[in-house]
Design a protein around this motif. Structure first.
Motif, PDB file in Angstrom:
ATOM      1  N   LEU A  90      40.953  37.725  35.012  1.00  0.00           N
ATOM      2  CA  LEU A  90      42.386  37.965  34.828  1.00  0.00           C
ATOM      3  C   LEU A  90      43.198  36.807  35.404  1.00  0.00           C
ATOM      4  N   ILE A  91      42.777  36.288  36.544  1.00  0.00           N
ATOM      5  CA  ILE A  91      43.460  35.132  37.126  1.00  0.00           C
ATOM      6  C   ILE A  91      43.358  33.946  36.176  1.00  0.00           C
ATOM      7  N   LEU A  93      43.034  33.977  32.922  1.00  0.00           N
ATOM      8  CA  LEU A  93      43.926  34.188  31.776  1.00  0.00           C
ATOM      9  C   LEU A  93      45.386  33.943  32.129  1.00  0.00           C
ATOM     10  N   ARG A  94      45.804  34.397  33.294  1.00  0.00           N
ATOM     11  CA  ARG A  94      47.209  34.234  33.702  1.00  0.00           C
ATOM     12  C   ARG A  94      47.549  32.781  34.022  1.00  0.00           C
ATOM     13  N   SER A  95      46.576  31.979  34.352  1.00  0.00           N
ATOM     14  CA  SER A  95      46.847  30.622  34.826  1.00  0.00           C
ATOM     15  C   SER A  95      46.981  29.591  33.712  1.00  0.00           C
ATOM     16  N   SER A  97      48.912  28.946  31.331  1.00  0.00           N
ATOM     17  CA  SER A  97      50.200  28.408  30.923  1.00  0.00           C
ATOM     18  C   SER A  97      50.813  27.477  31.967  1.00  0.00           C
TER      19      SER A  97
END
Length: 182
Positions: A90-91, A93-95, A97
């Motif tokens: 999840l980290i 995926l969030r990173s 951008s």
């Protein structure tokens, strides 16, 4: 006629306009400084969270004898529809951008997961083979757990294990070793 189109400037208002512009510029600078500090704090917090999340083995255990079966078992189990999505993923995926966040996650993958896997792989190009295997793991996590694509979501567990072993096996095996049965 030319004077009628342009109203006369009120020179008495100039100091007021200048004070307003100075105040706005100060506010903008203060807001920018506050935003920079906030982002800096978020990056520091992300780095700490990444270190914590990636330091704990999730898919790559420390036993080279059971490496393939351990990875496949963890991947199938952790991508079941009822399973929680692993925090490191999840980290990741969030990173994507944010370039700085991506750099932090890339570094953590290399320091923790990549190093842990690479040191267990025999033969040449261990780093490259480790990253190929990690790419397969990330792809299955994304497709099965996050996107829940129909075939992966509905896959028979044993069939999925067989396919993953056949897919990951060559990347994890010593390319210089003779294939079994020869």
């Amino acid at each position: 006629p030319e004077l009628a189109r342009h109203p006369p400037r009120d020179h008495h208002a100039e100091p007021d306009r200048q004070r307003r512009d100075d105040a706005l510029a100060g506010t903008d600078a203060e807001e920018l400084a506050a935003e920079r500090d906030r982002l800096s704090t978020q990056i520091e917090e992300l780095a700490e969270a990444v270190d914590t999340a990636f330091a704990t083995p999730v898919f790559v255990a420390e036993d080279p004898q059971t490496l393939l079966s351990d990875i496949v078992t963890a991947l199938v189990t952790r991508t079941e529809p009822t399973a929680d999505t692993p925090e490191p993923f999840l980290i990741l995926l969030r990173s994507v951008s944010n370039p700085r966040a991506t750099e932090i996650v890339r570094d953590a993958i290399g320091r923790y997961v990549g190093t842990r896997l690479t040191r267990q792989l025999p033969g040449p190009a261990a780093g490259l083979r480790a990253e190929v295997a990690l790419s397969v793991i990330a792809g299955v996590l994304l497709m099965r757990r996050v996107l829940a694509t129909p075939s992966l979501r509905a896959a028979d567990t044993d069939e999925l294990r067989t396919i993953l072993q056949a897919t990951l096996g060559p990347a994890l095996a010593d390319p210089a070793a003779e294939p079994p049965g020869l």
